[in-house]
Write an enzyme that holds these catalytic residues in place. Structure first.
Site, PDB file in Angstrom:
ATOM      1  N   LYS A  16      66.637  45.484  92.251  1.00  0.00           N
ATOM      2  CA  LYS A  16      66.173  44.397  91.373  1.00  0.00           C
ATOM      3  C   LYS A  16      65.839  43.108  92.131  1.00  0.00           C
ATOM      4  O   LYS A  16      64.921  42.390  91.751  1.00  0.00           O
ATOM      5  CB  LYS A  16      67.200  44.127  90.268  1.00  0.00           C
TER       6      LYS A  16
ATOM      7  N   GLY B 155      74.431  42.152  89.862  1.00  0.00           N
ATOM      8  CA  GLY B 155      73.075  41.939  89.360  1.00  0.00           C
ATOM      9  C   GLY B 155      72.959  42.075  87.858  1.00  0.00           C
ATOM     10  O   GLY B 155      72.183  41.351  87.223  1.00  0.00           O
TER      11      GLY B 155
ATOM     12  N   ALA C  93      85.219  34.162  94.736  1.00  0.00           N
ATOM     13  CA  ALA C  93      84.189  33.306  95.355  1.00  0.00           C
ATOM     14  C   ALA C  93      82.800  33.636  94.821  1.00  0.00           C
ATOM     15  O   ALA C  93      81.966  32.744  94.619  1.00  0.00           O
ATOM     16  CB  ALA C  93      84.223  33.466  96.874  1.00  0.00           C
TER      17      ALA C  93
END
Length: 269
Positions: free
Chosen positions: A68, A133, A158
Site C-alpha cells: 500500500k 497500515g 513508540a
C-alpha cells in the site's frame, strides 16, 4: 482484441483474497462482464507488475499487504484520503494515462459501522488497537465522523505515539488502557495466529461495539474475548472488506454497488 474491462488485486501473498468473488457480484448488479484477477507481485517487483498490468489493458486495481505504501509512491496523483493516510489501496487509470491513487479502507470501515450496523460514531470514544497500515488508512475517515476522542494503542508504543502526533489523536500504552470506550477496533493481525492483543478485559465494560478488521475465523479470538468481557455487540471485518471494494468499484466504473446482499453472499460461501 479483448474489450472486457480488466481489474486485479495486487498482494503477496494474495491467493486467499476474496476480491474476485466480491467484484464479480458487483458486476452482476451492474449487468456487465469484467475480468478480475489476483496478481502476486514479487517483493521489489510491485511497480513493474503494475506497469505491465496497465500496459496490457488494465483499468483499475486494488492493492493489499504489503504494497500500500509502494502504491502511494507510484501514483501520479492522490485523493485527499490517500494523502492523509499515506497509503493507497485503489489504483485508477485515468484517460490521460496517469494513475490516481485512492484509499477506500476508511470508507469501508465507517460505512459498515455507521450504516450497516447502525452504530453512532460521532461524539463517541474510539479505541484503535494496532498501528499498521490498516489502522493508518482508516483514521482520516474516522475523524470525519467527529468522534469525541480517538485513542490508539500498539504493542510498540513508540509507533502508536508517532501516529498519534501525525493524526492529532491520543496514544496510550496497551497495559495502561482502562474502560470508557464506546467502540473498540482491532487492527492488529494477531487473530490470524490466534493471538489476542495484550489488553485488560476491563476495556470492554462500556463498549457498544467491538470490531475486528479481519473476518471469519481469524476474528473470532478477539470477538469472543470482547463478548466475554462485556461488549454489547461484536462484528468482524467482512462488511469493511465488501465496503472498501464497493467504493473502489464506484471509483473505477461510476456504479455504486449494493453492499448488503454481497456481504450476505460472501458470508454463505
Amino acid at each position: 482484441m479483448n474489450t472486457i474491462p480488466r481489474y486485479a488485486v495486487f498482494g503477496n501473498p494474495v491467493a486467499h483474497s476474496k476480491s474476485p468473488q466480491i467484484h464479480r457480484q458487483f458486476a452482476l448488479q451492474e449487468g456487465v462482464e469484467i475480468e478480475y484477477e489476483r496478481i502476486c507481485a514479487d517483493i521489489g517487483g510491485f511497480a513493474q507488475a503494475v506497469e505491465a498490468f496497465f500496459a496490457n489493458g488494465g483499468r483499475g486495481a486494488n492493492v493489499t499487504v504489503p504494497f500500500k505504501q509502494e502504491a502511494f509512491a507510484l501514483s501520479d496523483e492522490h485523493s485527499e484520503r490517500a494523502l492523509a493516510a499515506g497509503a493507497v489501496n485503489t489504483l485508477i487509470l485515468l484517460e490521460n494515462g496517469k494513475i490516481r491513487g485512492d484509499n477506500t479502507d476508511g470508507l469501508g470501515l465507517t460505512d459498515d459501522i455507521a450504516k450497516r450496523l447502525g452504530v453512532e460514531i460521532s461524539d463517541k470514544t474510539v479505541l484503535l488497537l494496532g498501528a499498521g497500515g490498516a489502522v493508518r488508512g482508516v483514521i482520516p475517515v474516522l475523524k470525519e465522523y467527529h468522534p469525541a476522542r480517538i485513542v490508539i494503542a500498539n504493542r510498540t508504543h513508540a509507533k502508536a505515539a508517532e501516529m498519534a502526533v501525525h493524526f492529532d489523536i491520543d496514544a496510550v500504552p496497551l497495559d495502561e488502557l482502562e474502560g470508557g470506550f464506546d467502540i473498540i477496533i482491532n487492527g492488529t493481525s494477531g487473530g490470524l495466529s490466534g493471538q489476542l492483543p495484550a489488553v485488560s478485559p476491563k476495556i470492554f465494560e462500556h463498549c457498544t461495539l467491538a470490531y475486528d478488521m479481519v473476518y471469519g475465523e481469524a476474528a473470532e479470538p478477539f470477538l469472543a474475548f470482547a463478548r466475554q468481557s462485556g461488549a454489547k455487540q461484536t462484528a468482524d471485518g467482512l462488511g469493511m472488506l465488501v465496503g472498501q471494494a464497493a467504493a473502489s468499484y464506484r471509483l473505477w466504473r461510476g456504479f455504486a454497488p449494493d453492499v448488503l446482499p454481497v456481504v450476505q453472499y460472501m458470508r454463505e460461501l
